[in-house]
Design a protein around this motif. Sequence first.
Motif, PDB file in Angstrom:
ATOM      1  N   ILE A  30       1.569 -15.894   4.109  1.00 58.26           N
ATOM      2  CA  ILE A  30       1.996 -15.727   2.713  1.00 58.26           C
ATOM      3  C   ILE A  30       1.569 -14.361   2.198  1.00 58.26           C
ATOM      4  O   ILE A  30       2.340 -13.662   1.536  1.00 58.26           O
ATOM      5  CB  ILE A  30       1.432 -16.869   1.834  1.00 58.26           C
ATOM      6  CG1 ILE A  30       2.141 -18.177   2.166  1.00 58.26           C
ATOM      7  CG2 ILE A  30       1.578 -16.539   0.352  1.00 58.26           C
ATOM      8  CD1 ILE A  30       1.529 -19.408   1.516  1.00 58.26           C
ATOM      9  N   GLY A  31       0.338 -13.947   2.520  1.00 62.61           N
ATOM     10  CA  GLY A  31      -0.130 -12.627   2.097  1.00 62.61           C
ATOM     11  C   GLY A  31       0.718 -11.504   2.681  1.00 62.61           C
ATOM     12  O   GLY A  31       1.098 -10.561   1.968  1.00 62.61           O
ATOM     13  N   VAL A  32       1.035 -11.608   3.963  1.00 60.79           N
ATOM     14  CA  VAL A  32       1.888 -10.598   4.591  1.00 60.79           C
ATOM     15  C   VAL A  32       3.265 -10.604   3.934  1.00 60.79           C
ATOM     16  O   VAL A  32       3.847  -9.547   3.663  1.00 60.79           O
ATOM     17  CB  VAL A  32       1.998 -10.841   6.116  1.00 60.79           C
ATOM     18  CG1 VAL A  32       3.102 -10.009   6.735  1.00 60.79           C
ATOM     19  CG2 VAL A  32       0.674 -10.535   6.794  1.00 60.79           C
ATOM     20  N   GLY A  33       3.782 -11.787   3.654  1.00 59.38           N
ATOM     21  CA  GLY A  33       5.088 -11.896   3.003  1.00 59.38           C
ATOM     22  C   GLY A  33       5.109 -11.291   1.618  1.00 59.38           C
ATOM     23  O   GLY A  33       6.046 -10.573   1.258  1.00 59.38           O
ATOM     24  N   VAL A  34       4.072 -11.543   0.840  1.00 66.83           N
ATOM     25  CA  VAL A  34       4.007 -11.001  -0.523  1.00 66.83           C
ATOM     26  C   VAL A  34       3.852  -9.477  -0.490  1.00 66.83           C
ATOM     27  O   VAL A  34       4.590  -8.751  -1.164  1.00 66.83           O
ATOM     28  CB  VAL A  34       2.860 -11.655  -1.324  1.00 66.83           C
ATOM     29  CG1 VAL A  34       2.594 -10.917  -2.622  1.00 66.83           C
ATOM     30  CG2 VAL A  34       3.194 -13.122  -1.593  1.00 66.83           C
ATOM     31  N   ILE A  35       2.911  -8.986   0.296  1.00 66.26           N
ATOM     32  CA  ILE A  35       2.681  -7.538   0.355  1.00 66.26           C
ATOM     33  C   ILE A  35       3.905  -6.825   0.937  1.00 66.26           C
ATOM     34  O   ILE A  35       4.380  -5.831   0.377  1.00 66.26           O
ATOM     35  CB  ILE A  35       1.413  -7.225   1.165  1.00 66.26           C
ATOM     36  CG1 ILE A  35       0.177  -7.701   0.392  1.00 66.26           C
ATOM     37  CG2 ILE A  35       1.300  -5.734   1.461  1.00 66.26           C
ATOM     38  CD1 ILE A  35      -1.104  -7.674   1.177  1.00 66.26           C
ATOM     39  N   GLY A  36       4.422  -7.324   2.046  1.00 62.43           N
ATOM     40  CA  GLY A  36       5.606  -6.714   2.638  1.00 62.43           C
ATOM     41  C   GLY A  36       6.800  -6.765   1.707  1.00 62.43           C
ATOM     42  O   GLY A  36       7.570  -5.803   1.602  1.00 62.43           O
ATOM     43  N   GLY A  37       6.970  -7.893   1.009  1.00 62.51           N
ATOM     44  CA  GLY A  37       8.068  -8.024   0.051  1.00 62.51           C
ATOM     45  C   GLY A  37       7.956  -7.044  -1.103  1.00 62.51           C
ATOM     46  O   GLY A  37       8.946  -6.439  -1.519  1.00 62.51           O
ATOM     47  N   LEU A  38       6.741  -6.880  -1.633  1.00 57.07           N
ATOM     48  CA  LEU A  38       6.549  -5.929  -2.735  1.00 57.07           C
ATOM     49  C   LEU A  38       6.816  -4.489  -2.283  1.00 57.07           C
ATOM     50  O   LEU A  38       7.447  -3.722  -3.016  1.00 57.07           O
ATOM     51  CB  LEU A  38       5.129  -6.054  -3.296  1.00 57.07           C
ATOM     52  CG  LEU A  38       4.844  -7.330  -4.086  1.00 57.07           C
ATOM     53  CD1 LEU A  38       3.365  -7.411  -4.444  1.00 57.07           C
ATOM     54  CD2 LEU A  38       5.709  -7.395  -5.323  1.00 57.07           C
ATOM     55  N   VAL A  39       6.346  -4.138  -1.089  1.00 51.18           N
ATOM     56  CA  VAL A  39       6.603  -2.793  -0.563  1.00 51.18           C
ATOM     57  C   VAL A  39       8.104  -2.602  -0.350  1.00 51.18           C
ATOM     58  O   VAL A  39       8.664  -1.550  -0.691  1.00 51.18           O
ATOM     59  CB  VAL A  39       5.808  -2.545   0.742  1.00 51.18           C
ATOM     60  CG1 VAL A  39       6.224  -1.253   1.411  1.00 51.18           C
ATOM     61  CG2 VAL A  39       4.311  -2.546   0.461  1.00 51.18           C
TER      62      VAL A  39
END
Length: 140
Positions: A30-39
């Motif tokens: 989830i953290g990777v998804g949120v950070i990657g999504g925001l970038v």
Amino acid sequence: MTKPEVKPDEHKGWRHWFHRNPALNLAYRIGVGVIGGLVLIAGIIMIPYPGPGWLVVFAGLAILATEFEWAGRVLKFAKRYYDRWVAWLKRQPSWVRGLVMAGVCAIVLVTCYFLNVFALVGGWFGLEWTWLQSPIFGSR
């Protein structure tokens, strides 16, 4: 001299630590998804503006691709079509490249107008013209 035999689960790196616990693994994904999504979203917003818009898009996809297979496929697809676009644009006559540049400039100017940038900068110089104000954010 022979190398020591390595067990299959040994030396997989720090990521293996998260895989052992399903809750930690889910939180990590989830953290990777949120950070990657925001970038990725920031990069998409930055594409028409001067700067590293496509680089940020590719970085966001690369972050997502560390955990999501679909993101790796999208990253390869985006790189392929970006390279094709750049190659096509290089083959075009200067007037076509000029039209593309004019279109990009128009997108930037329209966005600046709607974000009330012209009224803000005009206010720094004492220009209080109503036509500089955005119809969205230019309330007075």
